[in-house]
Design an enzyme around this catalytic site. Structure first.
Site, short mmCIF file in Angstrom:
data_model
loop_
_atom_site.label_atom_id
_atom_site.label_comp_id
_atom_site.label_asym_id
_atom_site.label_seq_id
_atom_site.Cartn_x
_atom_site.Cartn_y
_atom_site.Cartn_z
N ALA A 23 -8.12 2.18 8.97
CA ALA A 23 -8.04 1.63 10.33
C ALA A 23 -8.52 2.70 11.29
O ALA A 23 -7.97 3.80 11.32
CB ALA A 23 -6.62 1.20 10.67
N ARG A 25 0.84 -1.20 0.00
CA ARG A 25 0.00 0.00 0.00
C ARG A 25 0.87 1.24 0.00
O ARG A 25 2.09 1.18 0.20
CB ARG A 25 -0.91 0.01 1.24
CG ARG A 25 -0.13 0.02 2.54
CD ARG A 25 -0.96 0.42 3.73
NE ARG A 25 -0.23 0.22 4.98
CZ ARG A 25 0.72 1.01 5.44
NH1 ARG A 25 1.10 2.07 4.75
NH2 ARG A 25 1.33 0.75 6.59
N GLY A 26 0.23 2.39 -0.17
CA GLY A 26 0.94 3.64 -0.03
C GLY A 26 1.17 3.95 1.45
O GLY A 26 0.65 3.29 2.34
N GLY A 27 1.98 4.97 1.69
CA GLY A 27 2.19 5.44 3.05
C GLY A 27 3.37 4.78 3.75
O GLY A 27 4.09 3.95 3.18
N GLN A 28 3.54 5.17 5.00
CA GLN A 28 4.66 4.71 5.81
C GLN A 28 4.19 3.62 6.78
O GLN A 28 3.35 2.81 6.45
CB GLN A 28 5.25 5.92 6.56
CG GLN A 28 5.83 6.99 5.65
CD GLN A 28 7.25 6.70 5.21
OE1 GLN A 28 7.96 5.92 5.85
NE2 GLN A 28 7.68 7.32 4.11
N THR A 59 2.44 1.90 10.10
CA THR A 59 1.35 2.06 11.05
C THR A 59 1.21 0.78 11.87
O THR A 59 1.93 -0.20 11.65
CB THR A 59 0.03 2.41 10.35
OG1 THR A 59 -0.92 2.87 11.33
CG2 THR A 59 -0.56 1.22 9.60
N TYR A 60 0.29 0.84 12.82
CA TYR A 60 0.08 -0.29 13.73
C TYR A 60 -1.36 -0.77 13.64
O TYR A 60 -2.29 0.02 13.52
CB TYR A 60 0.38 0.14 15.17
CG TYR A 60 -0.05 -0.86 16.22
CD1 TYR A 60 0.62 -2.07 16.39
CD2 TYR A 60 -1.16 -0.61 17.03
CE1 TYR A 60 0.21 -2.99 17.34
CE2 TYR A 60 -1.57 -1.52 17.99
CZ TYR A 60 -0.88 -2.72 18.13
OH TYR A 60 -1.30 -3.63 19.06
N CYS A 84 2.89 6.81 10.58
CA CYS A 84 2.71 7.34 9.22
C CYS A 84 3.89 8.21 8.79
O CYS A 84 3.77 9.05 7.90
CB CYS A 84 1.41 8.10 9.09
SG CYS A 84 -0.02 7.11 9.58
#
Length: 209
Positions: free
Chosen positions: A152, A70-73, A75-76, A168
């Site tokens: 989420a 996916r895109g982005g950094q 996360t949890y 993120c």
């Protein structure tokens, strides 16, 4: 004519198995396949997006880190957080990625408002925020004109693991939850999840398919 929208409630599901199932559905779906919304929770896991940088994973400890598409950094995900995966034929609905992101953010803001939580999207960074604290994350991938991954929403989860990362990709970003915003008030997690599904479905119904 739209083939309709299918809702799937998967309970607590392994992250990597769910990711494989999303990819498989996206690769195999035909042009008349219905779009799907998957509602679930994951066991504790950090997920690192395509552009993710290792320095944003500070001290994962006993929580696994999974590289995803996916895109982005980073996360949890964990128990007490609702995840909704949106398997949508964007081409058929005439939806762009930015429009889908805005649709998701509107749905989350609507659900939170129904619980008395004032939240908003931030044009500069995807997600939904209460003041400056992030309460919901977004991450999408598009393949063959179809989306997968999704959102989420932090309902009633342990927020400690967010301190092990730069959420993120933002150092020092505050993270909150519905429970933290409504101290002392009981939260029916099932009702929140159903409200998310219903509101997303209503938003998608406004988009031609």
């Amino acid at each position: 004519m739209s083939p309709g929208l299918r809702y799937r409630r998967l309970g607590e599901a392994d992250y990597e198995e769910t990711l494989a199932a999303m990819r498989r559905l996206t690769d195999e779906r035909g042009e008349n396949a219905p779009d799907e919304l998957w509602l679930l929770q994951h066991p504790r896991v950090f997920t690192q997006g395509q552009a993710g940088r290792a320095e944003h994973v500070l001290a994962p400890g006993d929580i696994p880190v999974v590289q995803v598409d996916r895109g982005g950094q980073v996360t949890y995900h964990g128990p007490g957080q609702w995840v909704v995966y949106l398997l949508i034929d964007l081409k058929r609905r005439g939806l762009g990625v930015r429009e889908l992101v805005s649709l998701i953010e509107r749905a989350i803001v609507t659900v939170l408002a129904s619980y008395g939580i004032e939240a908003a999207a931030d044009p500069a960074r995807p997600g939904v925020y209460v003041d400056e604290a992030k309460i919901a994350s977004l991450g999408l991938r598009v393949r063959r004109g179809c989306s997968y991954h999704g959102l989420a929403l932090n309902v009633n989860l342990d927020l400690e693991p967010f301190g092990r990362i730069n959420p993120c990709g933002y150092e020092g970003l505050a993270v909150t939850s519905m429970a933290a915003q409504l101290p002392g008030q009981p939260l029916d997690e099932t009702a929140v999840g159903e409200a998310l599904l219903r509101t997303l479905g209503e938003e998608l119904a406004t988009v031609s398919a």
